[in-house]
Design a protein around this motif. Sequence first.
Motif, PDB file in Angstrom:
ATOM      1  N   PHE A 132       0.807  -1.211   0.000  1.00  0.00           N
ATOM      2  CA  PHE A 132       0.000   0.000   0.000  1.00  0.00           C
ATOM      3  C   PHE A 132       0.840   1.261   0.000  1.00  0.00           C
ATOM      4  O   PHE A 132       0.312   2.356  -0.148  1.00  0.00           O
ATOM      5  N   ASP A 133       2.157   1.113   0.109  1.00  0.00           N
ATOM      6  CA  ASP A 133       3.049   2.247  -0.123  1.00  0.00           C
ATOM      7  C   ASP A 133       3.038   2.601  -1.608  1.00  0.00           C
ATOM      8  O   ASP A 133       3.377   3.709  -1.993  1.00  0.00           O
ATOM      9  N   LYS A 134       2.678   1.618  -2.447  1.00  0.00           N
ATOM     10  CA  LYS A 134       2.651   1.812  -3.901  1.00  0.00           C
ATOM     11  C   LYS A 134       1.249   2.135  -4.403  1.00  0.00           C
ATOM     12  O   LYS A 134       1.012   2.143  -5.601  1.00  0.00           O
ATOM     13  N   GLU A 135       0.320   2.391  -3.504  1.00  0.00           N
ATOM     14  CA  GLU A 135      -1.058   2.690  -3.905  1.00  0.00           C
ATOM     15  C   GLU A 135      -1.061   3.897  -4.830  1.00  0.00           C
ATOM     16  O   GLU A 135      -0.378   4.888  -4.574  1.00  0.00           O
ATOM     17  N   PRO A 136      -1.813   3.809  -5.936  1.00  0.00           N
ATOM     18  CA  PRO A 136      -1.822   4.925  -6.874  1.00  0.00           C
ATOM     19  C   PRO A 136      -2.354   6.199  -6.235  1.00  0.00           C
ATOM     20  O   PRO A 136      -3.221   6.145  -5.358  1.00  0.00           O
ATOM     21  N   GLU A 137      -1.806   7.338  -6.694  1.00  0.00           N
ATOM     22  CA  GLU A 137      -2.254   8.613  -6.157  1.00  0.00           C
ATOM     23  C   GLU A 137      -3.738   8.819  -6.385  1.00  0.00           C
ATOM     24  O   GLU A 137      -4.447   9.312  -5.538  1.00  0.00           O
ATOM     25  N   ASP A 138      -4.189   8.428  -7.564  1.00  0.00           N
ATOM     26  CA  ASP A 138      -5.595   8.609  -7.898  1.00  0.00           C
ATOM     27  C   ASP A 138      -6.219   7.232  -8.137  1.00  0.00           C
ATOM     28  O   ASP A 138      -6.197   6.711  -9.254  1.00  0.00           O
ATOM     29  N   PHE A 139      -6.749   6.655  -7.077  1.00  0.00           N
ATOM     30  CA  PHE A 139      -7.351   5.324  -7.149  1.00  0.00           C
ATOM     31  C   PHE A 139      -8.524   5.302  -8.126  1.00  0.00           C
ATOM     32  O   PHE A 139      -8.810   4.295  -8.757  1.00  0.00           O
ATOM     33  N   ALA A 140      -9.188   6.432  -8.295  1.00  0.00           N
ATOM     34  CA  ALA A 140     -10.323   6.514  -9.214  1.00  0.00           C
ATOM     35  C   ALA A 140      -9.897   6.226 -10.653  1.00  0.00           C
ATOM     36  O   ALA A 140     -10.645   5.625 -11.418  1.00  0.00           O
ATOM     37  N   VAL A 141      -8.694   6.639 -11.043  1.00  0.00           N
ATOM     38  CA  VAL A 141      -8.200   6.370 -12.401  1.00  0.00           C
ATOM     39  C   VAL A 141      -8.022   4.863 -12.590  1.00  0.00           C
ATOM     40  O   VAL A 141      -8.428   4.309 -13.617  1.00  0.00           O
ATOM     41  N   LEU A 142      -7.439   4.197 -11.615  1.00  0.00           N
ATOM     42  CA  LEU A 142      -7.280   2.744 -11.692  1.00  0.00           C
ATOM     43  C   LEU A 142      -8.649   2.062 -11.757  1.00  0.00           C
ATOM     44  O   LEU A 142      -8.860   1.152 -12.555  1.00  0.00           O
ATOM     45  N   ALA A 143      -9.582   2.517 -10.942  1.00  0.00           N
ATOM     46  CA  ALA A 143     -10.928   1.939 -10.948  1.00  0.00           C
ATOM     47  C   ALA A 143     -11.569   2.083 -12.324  1.00  0.00           C
ATOM     48  O   ALA A 143     -12.185   1.144 -12.836  1.00  0.00           O
ATOM     49  N   GLU A 144     -11.395   3.236 -12.951  1.00  0.00           N
ATOM     50  CA  GLU A 144     -11.967   3.446 -14.279  1.00  0.00           C
ATOM     51  C   GLU A 144     -11.312   2.525 -15.310  1.00  0.00           C
ATOM     52  O   GLU A 144     -11.989   1.925 -16.145  1.00  0.00           O
ATOM     53  N   GLU A 145      -9.976   2.369 -15.234  1.00  0.00           N
ATOM     54  CA  GLU A 145      -9.268   1.501 -16.178  1.00  0.00           C
ATOM     55  C   GLU A 145      -9.700   0.046 -16.039  1.00  0.00           C
ATOM     56  O   GLU A 145      -9.876  -0.658 -17.022  1.00  0.00           O
ATOM     57  N   VAL A 146      -9.867  -0.412 -14.823  1.00  0.00           N
ATOM     58  CA  VAL A 146     -10.185  -1.813 -14.572  1.00  0.00           C
ATOM     59  C   VAL A 146     -11.675  -2.097 -14.711  1.00  0.00           C
ATOM     60  O   VAL A 146     -12.076  -3.092 -15.311  1.00  0.00           O
ATOM     61  N   MET A 147     -12.505  -1.212 -14.183  1.00  0.00           N
ATOM     62  CA  MET A 147     -13.939  -1.488 -14.102  1.00  0.00           C
ATOM     63  C   MET A 147     -14.802  -0.602 -14.999  1.00  0.00           C
ATOM     64  O   MET A 147     -15.992  -0.854 -15.129  1.00  0.00           O
ATOM     65  N   GLY A 148     -14.219   0.396 -15.614  1.00  0.00           N
ATOM     66  CA  GLY A 148     -14.981   1.408 -16.344  1.00  0.00           C
ATOM     67  C   GLY A 148     -15.894   0.888 -17.429  1.00  0.00           C
ATOM     68  O   GLY A 148     -16.979   1.432 -17.636  1.00  0.00           O
ATOM     69  N   ASN A 149     -15.522  -0.147 -18.149  1.00  0.00           N
ATOM     70  CA  ASN A 149     -16.343  -0.644 -19.239  1.00  0.00           C
ATOM     71  C   ASN A 149     -17.244  -1.799 -18.830  1.00  0.00           C
ATOM     72  O   ASN A 149     -17.934  -2.365 -19.673  1.00  0.00           O
ATOM     73  N   LYS A 150     -17.274  -2.148 -17.588  1.00  0.00           N
ATOM     74  CA  LYS A 150     -18.030  -3.320 -17.129  1.00  0.00           C
ATOM     75  C   LYS A 150     -19.536  -3.148 -17.297  1.00  0.00           C
ATOM     76  O   LYS A 150     -20.237  -4.104 -17.533  1.00  0.00           O
ATOM     77  N   ASN A 151     -20.018  -1.927 -17.151  1.00  0.00           N
ATOM     78  CA  ASN A 151     -21.469  -1.716 -17.199  1.00  0.00           C
ATOM     79  C   ASN A 151     -21.913  -0.948 -18.439  1.00  0.00           C
ATOM     80  O   ASN A 151     -23.016  -0.439 -18.501  1.00  0.00           O
ATOM     81  N   ARG A 152     -21.046  -0.842 -19.419  1.00  0.00           N
ATOM     82  CA  ARG A 152     -21.385  -0.113 -20.633  1.00  0.00           C
ATOM     83  C   ARG A 152     -22.488  -0.847 -21.381  1.00  0.00           C
ATOM     84  O   ARG A 152     -22.448  -2.053 -21.556  1.00  0.00           O
ATOM     85  N   ARG A 153     -23.452  -0.101 -21.803  1.00  0.00           N
ATOM     86  CA  ARG A 153     -24.573  -0.702 -22.549  1.00  0.00           C
ATOM     87  C   ARG A 153     -24.175  -0.861 -24.003  1.00  0.00           C
ATOM     88  O   ARG A 153     -23.517  -0.006 -24.577  1.00  0.00           O
TER      89      ARG A 153
END
Length: 157
Positions: A132-153
């Motif tokens: 967790f010392d390597k946790e990204p500064e902006d966790f939201a960006v990682l969330a979008e990259e990993v999960m962003g297209n999961k609910n796309r219609r």
Amino acid sequence: MVQLLGEFDCKLDAKGRLMVPSSLKKQLPNVEQEGLVINRGFEKHLVIYPKKVWEGIVEELSKLNPYEQKNREFIRYFTRGATELTLDATGRVNLPKSLLESVGIEISAELVLACQFDKIEVWSKKAYDALFDKEPEDFAVLAEEVMGNKNRRNDGE
């Protein structure tokens, strides 16, 4: 499906035994009868699976084509050192010394048991904290990259 939750700070005793925290044990109601399996994780940690989950993984592995070298290598590395664990009368499991050594966990070490869905990762506390010392500064960006297209219609809307 098993759904395990929580992080638990633990300590190995001088014989390499781990006391399974009671709140985690409650999430594994048939563990005494069914058992557990431990093996190496993909990073420097170990993974404990309920036996039924491990059996499902083995079933998936058995579907891989054994004539392909990558498949054989993956199976060999993934299952290397896999060991059944049983709880003793006091709720302890004896972690194999060879597996502990393979990921740099020393006897009497402080550990973190980190639950993820249907498995329990076993980390040295020091290594887990370092993750967790390597946790990204902006966790939201990682969330979008990993999960962003999961609910796309897909219907054009």
